[in-house]
Design an enzyme around this catalytic site. Structure first.
Site, mmCIF file in Angstrom:
data_model
loop_
_atom_site.group_PDB
_atom_site.id
_atom_site.type_symbol
_atom_site.label_atom_id
_atom_site.label_comp_id
_atom_site.label_asym_id
_atom_site.label_seq_id
_atom_site.Cartn_x
_atom_site.Cartn_y
_atom_site.Cartn_z
ATOM 1 N N ASP A 143 2.849 -5.016 7.542
ATOM 2 C CA ASP A 143 2.210 -5.568 6.715
ATOM 3 C C ASP A 143 0.887 -6.349 6.853
ATOM 4 O O ASP A 143 0.811 -6.519 8.062
ATOM 5 C CB ASP A 143 2.522 -6.147 5.161
ATOM 6 N N ASN A 152 -2.425 -4.692 7.029
ATOM 7 C CA ASN A 152 -3.478 -3.857 7.346
ATOM 8 C C ASN A 152 -4.661 -4.038 6.166
ATOM 9 O O ASN A 152 -6.383 -4.574 7.726
ATOM 10 C CB ASN A 152 -3.318 -2.566 7.033
ATOM 11 N N HIS A 197 -5.899 0.434 8.442
ATOM 12 C CA HIS A 197 -5.033 1.751 8.459
ATOM 13 C C HIS A 197 -4.905 2.332 9.485
ATOM 14 O O HIS A 197 -3.503 3.003 10.051
ATOM 15 C CB HIS A 197 -4.667 2.593 6.968
ATOM 16 N N SER A 230 4.805 2.046 -0.295
ATOM 17 C CA SER A 230 5.991 2.158 -0.792
ATOM 18 C C SER A 230 5.861 2.912 -2.247
ATOM 19 O O SER A 230 4.719 3.557 -2.652
ATOM 20 C CB SER A 230 6.133 -0.019 -1.761
ATOM 21 N N LEU A 280 16.104 7.314 20.116
ATOM 22 C CA LEU A 280 15.777 6.336 18.858
ATOM 23 C C LEU A 280 16.024 6.962 17.785
ATOM 24 O O LEU A 280 15.597 7.862 17.563
ATOM 25 C CB LEU A 280 15.183 5.962 19.774
ATOM 26 N N ARG A 297 8.572 -11.988 1.787
ATOM 27 C CA ARG A 297 9.389 -10.910 0.823
ATOM 28 C C ARG A 297 9.628 -9.620 0.848
ATOM 29 O O ARG A 297 8.864 -8.963 1.610
ATOM 30 C CB ARG A 297 8.639 -11.041 -0.400
ATOM 31 N N LEU A 298 10.448 -8.613 0.233
ATOM 32 C CA LEU A 298 10.942 -7.746 0.461
ATOM 33 C C LEU A 298 10.010 -6.487 -0.011
ATOM 34 O O LEU A 298 10.672 -5.028 0.729
ATOM 35 C CB LEU A 298 12.549 -7.258 -0.111
HETATM 36 C C1 IPE Z 1 4.866 -3.873 1.741
HETATM 37 O O1 IPE Z 1 3.523 -4.393 1.937
HETATM 38 C C2 IPE Z 1 5.073 -1.682 1.198
HETATM 39 C C3 IPE Z 1 4.459 -1.496 3.382
HETATM 40 C C4 IPE Z 1 4.023 -2.379 3.748
HETATM 41 C C5 IPE Z 1 4.766 0.073 3.692
HETATM 42 P P1 IPE Z 1 3.113 -4.443 0.675
HETATM 43 O O2 IPE Z 1 1.617 -5.002 1.208
HETATM 44 O O3 IPE Z 1 2.441 -3.005 -0.357
HETATM 45 O O4 IPE Z 1 3.294 -5.133 -0.833
HETATM 46 P P2 IPE Z 1 3.081 -6.159 -1.494
HETATM 47 O O5 IPE Z 1 2.388 -5.706 -2.429
HETATM 48 O O6 IPE Z 1 2.173 -7.296 -0.615
HETATM 49 O O7 IPE Z 1 4.277 -7.024 -2.100
HETATM 50 C C1 IPE Z 2 0.147 -3.027 4.665
HETATM 51 O O1 IPE Z 2 -1.342 -3.721 4.488
HETATM 52 C C2 IPE Z 2 -0.003 -0.694 4.657
HETATM 53 C C3 IPE Z 2 0.882 -0.385 3.032
HETATM 54 C C4 IPE Z 2 1.161 -0.720 2.372
HETATM 55 C C5 IPE Z 2 0.153 1.041 3.303
HETATM 56 P P1 IPE Z 2 -1.936 -4.033 3.378
HETATM 57 O O2 IPE Z 2 -2.459 -2.608 3.251
HETATM 58 O O3 IPE Z 2 -0.926 -4.095 2.092
HETATM 59 O O4 IPE Z 2 -2.283 -4.806 3.920
HETATM 60 P P2 IPE Z 2 -2.577 -5.771 3.188
HETATM 61 O O5 IPE Z 2 -1.909 -6.856 3.190
HETATM 62 O O6 IPE Z 2 -3.749 -5.504 1.865
HETATM 63 O O7 IPE Z 2 -3.337 -6.970 3.905
HETATM 64 MG MG MG Z 3 0.271 -6.018 1.916
#
Ligand code: IPE
Ligand code: IPE
Ligand code: MG
Length: 235
Positions: A15, A17, A32, A60, A126, A189-190
């Protein structure tokens, strides 16, 4: 856990990016792209220290709610990554698997996914599981529906259902539960990731944003894990 203190299975919620890009006044898409580079390093790092299973949360089921431009860009990155990395993953002895609602992805990516799985299926150094269009609750619903069908067909008695049986009906069948779950970016969080499988997983939350994640961060998480005492409810 192995005798060396290295977790057998690490799961990572990659998380941050978007925030990485924002900090640099760049578009989220750049975050990304940089995140994809960090994936390469994480896979290498895990293989080097002897981790047997790595599960990465890449997209997700809720991420489908993002703006279409971002979704399209992410799909482009997945396409590029699978094409470009296929040979390197093969050579490195990585066996690639996928969990998630793959049939929601563009057709050509579904084909690529099948190719990657096929090309790497003989590998065992792996086991890399990529969670793509994945949601844990929907995975559990799918398992319950299959069990319900078995009961309806008279092939299963409700009181035969136990924890092991439910695990076998999940998409992660055959993959041991994660020992260590790492989430980057400071969120705690999960987000619908491996809810059933993480019943006794150790969680490590790192403040580092995913595109900045390096082997040293993996080391920090593994050391924190090794210092924990896992009790599984016993004394
Ligand atoms: C969780 O991250 C999904 C991935 C890292 C692929 P999100 O950024 O989508 O989650 P929330 O919205 O903060 O819970
Ligand atoms: C995780 O990074 C990547 C995906 C969920 C695809 P985010 O895109 O959720 O990055 P933030 O949370 O907005 O920084
Ligand atoms: Mg995120």
């Amino acid at each position: 856990m192995t005798e060396t203190g290295i977790p057998n299975h690490i799961a990572i919620i990659m998380d941050g990016n978007g925030r990485w890009a924002k900090k640099r006044s760049l578009q989220r898409l750049r975050g990304h792209e940089k995140g994809a580079d960090a994936v390469r390093d994480a896979v290498k790092g895990c293989a080097e220290i002897g981790v047997r299973y790595l599960t990465l949360y890449a997209f997700s089921s809720e991420n489908w709610n993002r703006p279409i431009e971002e979704i399209n860009h992410l799909m482009g990155l997945f396409r590029f990554f699978f094409k470009k990395e296929m040979k390197a993953l093969c050579d490195a002895g990585v066996n690639v698997k996928f969990i998630g609602n793959i049939n929601k992805l563009p057709d050509d990516i579904q084909v690529l996914i099948k190719e990657v799985c096929e090309a790497t299926k003989g590998n065992s150094k792996l086991i890399l599981t990529i969670a793509l269009s994945y949601g844990s609750q929907s995975e559990i619903v799918g398992a319950m529906k299959s069990l319900g069908e078995k009961i309806k067909a008279g092939e299963l008695e409700p009181n035969e259902i136990d924890e092991d049986m439910i695990s076998r009906y999940l998409e992660t069948d055959g993959i041991p539960d994660p020992d260590l779950l790492i989430r980057t970016s400071g969120e705690k969080r999960l987000s619908n990731f491996l809810l059933w499988q993480c019943a006794y997983t150790e969680f490590v939350f790192l403040d580092v944003l995913w595109p900045d994640f390096q082997k040293a961060d993996l080391q920090v998480a593994v050391e924190e894990y090794a210092s924990r005492q896992r009790r599984y409810g016993a004394l």
